[in-house]
Design a protein around this motif. Structure first.
Motif, mmCIF file in Angstrom:
data_model
loop_
_atom_site.group_PDB
_atom_site.id
_atom_site.type_symbol
_atom_site.label_atom_id
_atom_site.label_comp_id
_atom_site.label_asym_id
_atom_site.label_seq_id
_atom_site.Cartn_x
_atom_site.Cartn_y
_atom_site.Cartn_z
ATOM 1 N N TYR A 234 38.355 35.825 24.295
ATOM 2 C CA TYR A 234 37.345 36.300 25.234
ATOM 3 C C TYR A 234 36.091 36.770 24.497
ATOM 4 C CZ TYR A 234 40.963 35.961 28.715
ATOM 5 O OH TYR A 234 41.938 35.478 29.543
ATOM 6 N N ASP B 11 47.664 32.009 37.513
ATOM 7 C CA ASP B 11 46.800 33.061 36.979
ATOM 8 C C ASP B 11 47.608 33.820 35.933
ATOM 9 O OD1 ASP B 11 43.998 34.367 38.134
ATOM 10 O OD2 ASP B 11 45.200 35.780 36.979
ATOM 11 N N THR C 298 37.161 37.319 44.175
ATOM 12 C CA THR C 298 37.224 35.957 44.714
ATOM 13 C C THR C 298 37.018 35.996 46.228
ATOM 14 O OG1 THR C 298 38.553 33.940 44.778
ATOM 15 C CG2 THR C 298 39.769 36.017 44.945
ATOM 16 N N ASN D 97 34.762 30.223 37.760
ATOM 17 C CA ASN D 97 34.561 31.650 37.476
ATOM 18 C C ASN D 97 35.672 32.226 36.606
ATOM 19 O OD1 ASN D 97 32.231 31.866 39.395
ATOM 20 N ND2 ASN D 97 33.833 31.283 40.830
HETATM 21 C C1 LIG Z 1 36.827 35.879 38.864
HETATM 22 S S1 LIG Z 1 38.475 35.314 39.091
HETATM 23 C C2 LIG Z 1 38.197 33.686 39.720
HETATM 24 C C3 LIG Z 1 39.028 33.389 40.933
HETATM 25 C C4 LIG Z 1 38.707 32.047 41.607
HETATM 26 N N1 LIG Z 1 38.899 30.945 40.704
HETATM 27 C C5 LIG Z 1 37.319 32.024 42.176
HETATM 28 O O1 LIG Z 1 36.433 31.387 41.622
HETATM 29 O O2 LIG Z 1 37.079 32.678 43.192
HETATM 30 C C6 LIG Z 1 39.007 35.022 37.421
HETATM 31 C C7 LIG Z 1 40.512 34.911 37.280
HETATM 32 O O3 LIG Z 1 40.814 34.311 36.012
HETATM 33 C C8 LIG Z 1 42.024 34.866 35.549
HETATM 34 N N2 LIG Z 1 42.184 34.647 34.124
HETATM 35 C C9 LIG Z 1 41.483 35.195 33.109
HETATM 36 N N3 LIG Z 1 41.974 34.774 31.930
HETATM 37 C C10 LIG Z 1 43.002 33.928 32.203
HETATM 38 C C11 LIG Z 1 43.910 33.169 31.409
HETATM 39 N N4 LIG Z 1 43.848 33.204 30.085
HETATM 40 N N5 LIG Z 1 44.841 32.426 32.031
HETATM 41 C C12 LIG Z 1 44.905 32.386 33.393
HETATM 42 N N6 LIG Z 1 44.087 33.082 34.205
HETATM 43 C C13 LIG Z 1 43.145 33.846 33.614
HETATM 44 C C14 LIG Z 1 41.884 36.338 35.923
HETATM 45 O O4 LIG Z 1 43.134 36.983 35.950
HETATM 46 C C15 LIG Z 1 41.212 36.264 37.289
HETATM 47 O O5 LIG Z 1 42.147 36.313 38.340
#
Ligand SMILES: C[S@@+](CC[C@H](N)C(=O)[O-])C[C@H]1O[C@@H](n2cnc3c(N)ncnc32)[C@H](O)[C@@H]1O
Length: 276
Positions: free
Chosen positions: A29, A146, A76, A220
């Motif tokens: 990250y 997720d 989201t 996102n």
């Molecule tokens: C801002 S939300 C996006 C949700 C949806 N895709 C949208 O656009 O509305 C970002 C999501 O990415 C997930 N995330 C972050 N790092 C991740 C990883 N390494 N593997 C899987 N999910 C991850 C977070 O837990 C979070 O639920």
């Protein structure tokens, strides 16, 4: 040691601790993003250095949960950025539906509390039921994943408050997100739930088998990853898609570096690509 070096060292010790103890791979990250999110939790606890915050985490597992919530940023909405979904409905689903695959495998990567997966399921169900000659709804499978287990529990429930529904077209809302319960939450129709399987998966380290997928949506999510991790992930998406399969990145993210050569552009505005 200078204050800056001390800060860098204690920040690294804290992020390594988060990865080691909670399996959240902080190394991929962006530092700035991690720092901002950790700072929010430190302020909430009136702690002003990383070492003290790390001790606090040792003694307070609930704070560790709150920190992970802050790091995963799970904002989201159903039909978020509606224009992207109009484009998916117009140029992706009809082609996949008219194709020859016995099953059409979809992956919603980084689904948070499920809104993106239910959006895709609603569009698929509407398309399938208006074009029945090419099969039944069970031809479509959606895996939604997720890293955040708590979001996935909410996703499996499939109940959405009014603030989540503001971008949902009325016709879809009435057909797939009713009835509304006494708390004002709309419930996803059973036929949508039947299409989706929710799983905990870290998309930086766990990918589906090669060539298995027809559509990946990932929106996102990768914006929080550093550039090498973003590029590596695009290569792995390419690997996971069948030839001709679609990748939908939406309004915020795009393909970077050499991964641009792996896909053809279907819709630049909505960042819809096709595996070359
Ligand atoms: C801002 S939300 C996006 C949700 C949806 N895709 C949208 O656009 O509305 C970002 C999501 O990415 C997930 N995330 C972050 N790092 C991740 C990883 N390494 N593997 C899987 N999910 C991850 C977070 O837990 C979070 O639920």
């Amino acid at each position: 040691m200078s204050a800056a070096a001390d800060d860098a060292e204690s920040f690294m010790a804290l992020t390594e601790k988060i990865s080691r103890e909670r399996g959240f791979g902080t190394a991929s990250y962006k530092d700035g993003c991690l720092r901002r999110r950790i700072a929010v939790r430190m302020r909430a606890n009136r702690v002003d250095d990383y070492t003290a915050y790390s001790h606090l985490l040792d003694n307070d597992p609930l704070e560790f949960d709150r920190l992970l919530d802050a790091l995963t940023i799970n904002v989201t909405k159903l039909f978020r950025n509606n224009e992207v979904w109009d484009a998916v409905a117009a140029s992706v689903l009809p082609e996949l539906w008219a194709g020859e695959s016995i099953r059409i495998q979809n992956w919603v990567a980084g689904c948070a509390s499920g809104e993106e997966a239910y959006t895709l399921a609603a569009l698929w169900h509407r398309h399938v039921t208006t074009h029945p000659a090419s099969g039944a709804p069970d031809r479509v499978r959606i895996t939604a994943s997720d890293i955040d287990s708590r979001s996935l529990i909410a996703a499996a429930e499939g109940a959405f408050g009014p603030e989540t529904l503001t971008e949902t077209p009325d016709s879809i809302r009435g057909r797939y997100f009713a009835p509304v319960d006494t708390d004002g939450r709309a419930h996803a129709a059973p036929e949508l739930r039947e299409m989706i399987r929710f799983e905990r998966r870290d998309l930086l380290s766990e990918l589906p088998p090669a060539g298995a997928l027809h559509l990946i949506t990932c929106r996102n999510v990768i914006i929080y990853f550093d550039r090498p991790s973003q590029e590596a992930l695009m290569k792995r998406f390419h690997h996971a898609l069948a030839v001709g399969g679609f990748l939908v990145l939406g309004k915020v993210e795009t393909l970077l570096g050499p991964s641009r050569l792996l896909f053809d552009v279907v819709d630049q505005r909505n960042r819809i690509f096709r595996r070359a």
